[in-house]
Design an enzyme around this catalytic site. Structure first.
Site, short mmCIF file in Angstrom:
data_model
loop_
_atom_site.label_atom_id
_atom_site.label_comp_id
_atom_site.label_asym_id
_atom_site.label_seq_id
_atom_site.Cartn_x
_atom_site.Cartn_y
_atom_site.Cartn_z
N CYS A 333 49.19 51.82 26.36
CA CYS A 333 48.47 53.10 26.46
C CYS A 333 49.16 54.17 27.32
CB CYS A 333 47.03 52.87 26.91
SG CYS A 333 46.75 51.47 27.98
N ARG A 362 52.51 39.62 29.65
CA ARG A 362 51.60 39.47 30.79
C ARG A 362 51.86 38.15 31.48
NH1 ARG A 362 45.98 42.00 28.16
NH2 ARG A 362 46.92 44.03 27.67
N GLN A 380 50.85 43.60 19.92
CA GLN A 380 49.51 44.12 19.61
C GLN A 380 49.57 45.04 18.40
OE1 GLN A 380 48.86 46.00 23.49
NE2 GLN A 380 47.19 44.58 23.86
N ASP A 382 48.32 47.84 18.06
CA ASP A 382 47.71 48.78 19.00
C ASP A 382 47.70 50.19 18.43
OD1 ASP A 382 46.46 49.33 21.35
OD2 ASP A 382 48.24 49.24 22.61
N HIS A 384 46.03 54.39 19.50
CA HIS A 384 45.23 55.25 20.36
C HIS A 384 44.88 56.53 19.62
CE1 HIS A 384 47.18 52.51 23.24
NE2 HIS A 384 46.03 52.62 23.87
N LYS A 464 33.69 49.33 26.28
CA LYS A 464 34.31 48.96 25.01
C LYS A 464 33.35 48.22 24.10
CE LYS A 464 36.45 44.72 26.85
NZ LYS A 464 37.72 43.99 27.09
N HIS A 510 41.05 53.68 22.74
CA HIS A 510 41.97 52.55 22.58
C HIS A 510 41.36 51.65 21.51
CE1 HIS A 510 43.61 53.21 26.84
NE2 HIS A 510 42.47 53.88 26.84
#
Length: 634
Positions: A333, A362, A380, A382, A384, A464, A510
């Protein structure tokens, strides 16, 4: 959960009333496990001396089942203490589907499988004795003296870390006493069905520098039927273990020299790319632009975003020089905001949807790593969405429609949603959180989605929605998320020019559908037990020859199929055909074409489908045309 009454004590009672008195003569008396008084769980013995909304918790409620599992943990601790007086008890919480308790044994000793059987028998005795759970409030001094006198040094340490302003409560069942906040059911006899599952090592306080304890895991259910269903589900889950199936199908491996990171084999990478290609098509169709951001970013960026303070222990830091430290990104992000910030944006540019198959890392503890389900390095799906406040609802609706389409295409039709609000550790003011939570709740309600509350589980920058899918054996997997974020765009100075000609911070949504490709592939393997639908199968077809005279014909068909985009392999080995059938069935290949002298002569193939014994004869031309139409990716 049953709503009993709005209790007005002043009209009915001169003094306080206990839950037991409240339910006396009630049809709920024998069903009740606990009460919820003004939203707070408490024992049936709790005293109510104020006007209150009282709800009865029964074993049919999830909260009631959790309480029974908590009971079972205490019963297990009592059984262990009576059987092994020298053992120290530490903590014993409930977990999903069960409970555990950590015990400190003498150095070098551990519980055996025979010990578990003995402990179970003792637990049955305690349950049969039907001891009452009695809650008592103790002074700190009395509690320390009591547990010190019994040699329970871990309990003394726990007490020492409890704030002095907090009451110390203990629960007594028979002669056994344990430090506990509660609540508990009325007595040990309420536990009807349980089983001890396994023993594992666990460090005290989760710290590898502290002593290793023995953790006994157990499960508890409402009745024996539920327990048996759970045990059957576990057996089925073991058969579907994605690590075992992946080995048979030659998909991937993980080794100690690169813990928590995946070595994708050829077949596994085919599956990975099919999924990636499918998602990429969906993104383009739904107005997303794909980007690629660096894997490393400076400490300064992570400090500005707030991740350095909130997430640093899970980040891989590079360079010991404090002035030049960089971190491998744990999420995408903050870097996507850098792309947004490269131009002056107008309200006309919004919503702006940018997506990335972002590789992140991570720093998880090695004990938590598990195949594809929990890794250090992952990708991911992912994206946005930068938008105005007015666009939040519409973007949420569009995302939910997209997510449902994707899950259904992958074979998941049972989807549930959790609304996760502010966590205790978070960025942003309460005013900003009020605004974000209201916006997301409004959006969820406008989409017509059913959801349950998941208190305190939001991201540190915003609330979320969590999308949970159910697999073919009934297990829940949380995969997709949608988070509304007012905080990060302000922290990283993202802005657009509004209709008033002034700068405004966009809202940042997100969102992810699969979560991570690695974990989602693990879920897919277990959901299908490796028997993927044709469009997903890494190897869609194997052509197996009976004799070497058939090889040339098999290779000719292979080339024609490859030109049609079919994932095909040819088995020209000298093995007998029954061996080849067993081998490729074990590898979960959906379709097998068998070619012998007769098939060569007639220009045919014999078709055999995975899990079926019968074979179908077809002309090669018809079979090639039919298969090429079936394997087209969604």
């Amino acid at each position: 959960m049953i709503n009993v009454t709005l209790l007005d004590r002043t009209q009915q009672y001169e003094n306080e009333i206990s839950g037991f008195e409240l339910l006396k003569g009630s049809e709920f008396k024998n069903k009740a496990i606990a009460l919820k008084v003004n939203g707070n769980l408490c024992d049936l013995s709790c005293a109510i001396n104020y006007d209150a909304k009282v709800e009865v918790i029964t074993v049919q409620d999830q909260e009631g089942l959790d309480i029974l599992r908590h009971d079972a943990a205490h019963i297990m601790a009592q059984a262990v203490k009576e059987l092994f007086p020298e053992v120290q008890i530490t903590i014993g919480p409930t977990i999903e589907d069960g409970f555990y308790y950590d015990f400190a044994l003498e150095l070098g000793k551990s519980f055996s499988s025979e010990d578990l059987v003995t402990i179970e028998r003792k637990m049955q005795e305690i349950i049969k004795s039907n001891y009452k759970f009695i809650r008592e409030i103790w002074t700190r001094e009395d509690a320390i003296n009591f547990f010190q006198g019994r040699g329970e040094n871990y309990k003394v340490e726990i007490i020492s870390n409890i704030p002095e302003s907090e009451k110390l409560t203990v629960y007594r069942q028979g002669s056994f006493v344990d430090l506990c906040r509660g609540p508990h059911s009325p007595s040990t006899g309420r536990v009807k069905a349980f089983k001890l599952m396994k023993v594992a090592g666990a460090y005290w306080r989760g710290d590898s520098n502290k002593p290793m304890l023995q953790r006994i895991y157990g499960t508890a259910w409402r009745d024996k039927n539920e327990l048996q269903e759970y045990l059957t589900r576990l057996e089925e889950a073991e058969k579907r273990d994605h690590r075992k199936i992946a080995k048979d199908m030659d998909l991937f491996h993980i080794q100690d020299e690169a813990k928590g990171q995946v070595f994708w084999h050829e077949n596994g990478l085919v599956l990975y790319h099919v999924i990636e290609s499918y998602i990429r098509k969906k993104l383009r169709k739904n107005g997303y632009n794909e980007v690629k951001t660096p894997i490393l970013a400076s400490k300064e960026l992570w400090e500005k975003s707030g991740h350095w303070d909130k997430f640093r222990e899970n980040m891989f830091i590079i360079n010991e020089d404090q002035e030049k430290q960089m971190a491998i990104k744990p999420m995408n992000c903050p870097l996507h905001i850098q792309i947004f910030n490269q131009k002056t944006r107008s309200y006309r540019d919004l919503p702006m949807r940018i997506a990335e198959f972002g590789t992140c890392h991570r720093n998880e503890s090695s004990g938590s790593l598990h195949g594809l389900m929990r890794v250090l390095g992952f990708t991911q799906d992912d994206a946005h969405i930068f938008c105005t406040e007015e666009q939040i609802t519409e973007e949420t609706k569009k995302f939910c429609i997209l997510l449902k389409e994707v899950y259904e295409d992958f074979g998941f039709k049972d989807i549930s949603i959790k609304f996760s609000d502010r966590p205790s550790i978070r960025a942003g003011s309460d005013e900003v959180w009020d605004k974000a939570e209201a916006a997301l709740l409004c959006a969820a309600e406008d989409t017509g989605l059913d959801y349950t509350l998941n208190p305190g589980e939001g991201a540190f920058y915003g609330p979320k929605l969590e999308f949970v899918l159910k697999d073919t054996i009934g297990r829940d997997w949380q995969c997709g998320t949608l988070q509304v974020d007012f905080v990060l765009p302000q922290r990283l100075d993202a802005s657009y020019i509004g209709t008033d000609g002034q700068k405004h911070h966009p809202v940042m949504i997100h969102r992810a559908i699969l979560g991570t490709l690695e974990r989602f592939i693990g879920i897919l393997i277990e959901h299908y037990a490796g028997k993927f639908p044709l469009w997903l199968a890494p190897v869609q077809l194997v052509i197996a020859t009976i004799t070497h005279e058939c090889n040339e014909y098999a290779l000719e068909i292979e080339q024609r199929l490859k030109q049609k985009g079919v994932g095909v392999e040819v088995d020209l080995t000298n093995e007998k055909i029954n061996y080849k059938i067993r081998l490729h069935s074990l590898k979960k290949v959906p379709i097998l074409w068998i070619i012998g002298k007769n098939e060569v002569l007639k220009k045919e193939v014999s078709i055999r489908y995975l899990g079926k014994i019968d074979q179908i004869s077809s002309s090669a031309d018809e079979a090639i045309q039919s298969l090429s139409e079936l394997v087209i990716c969604k």
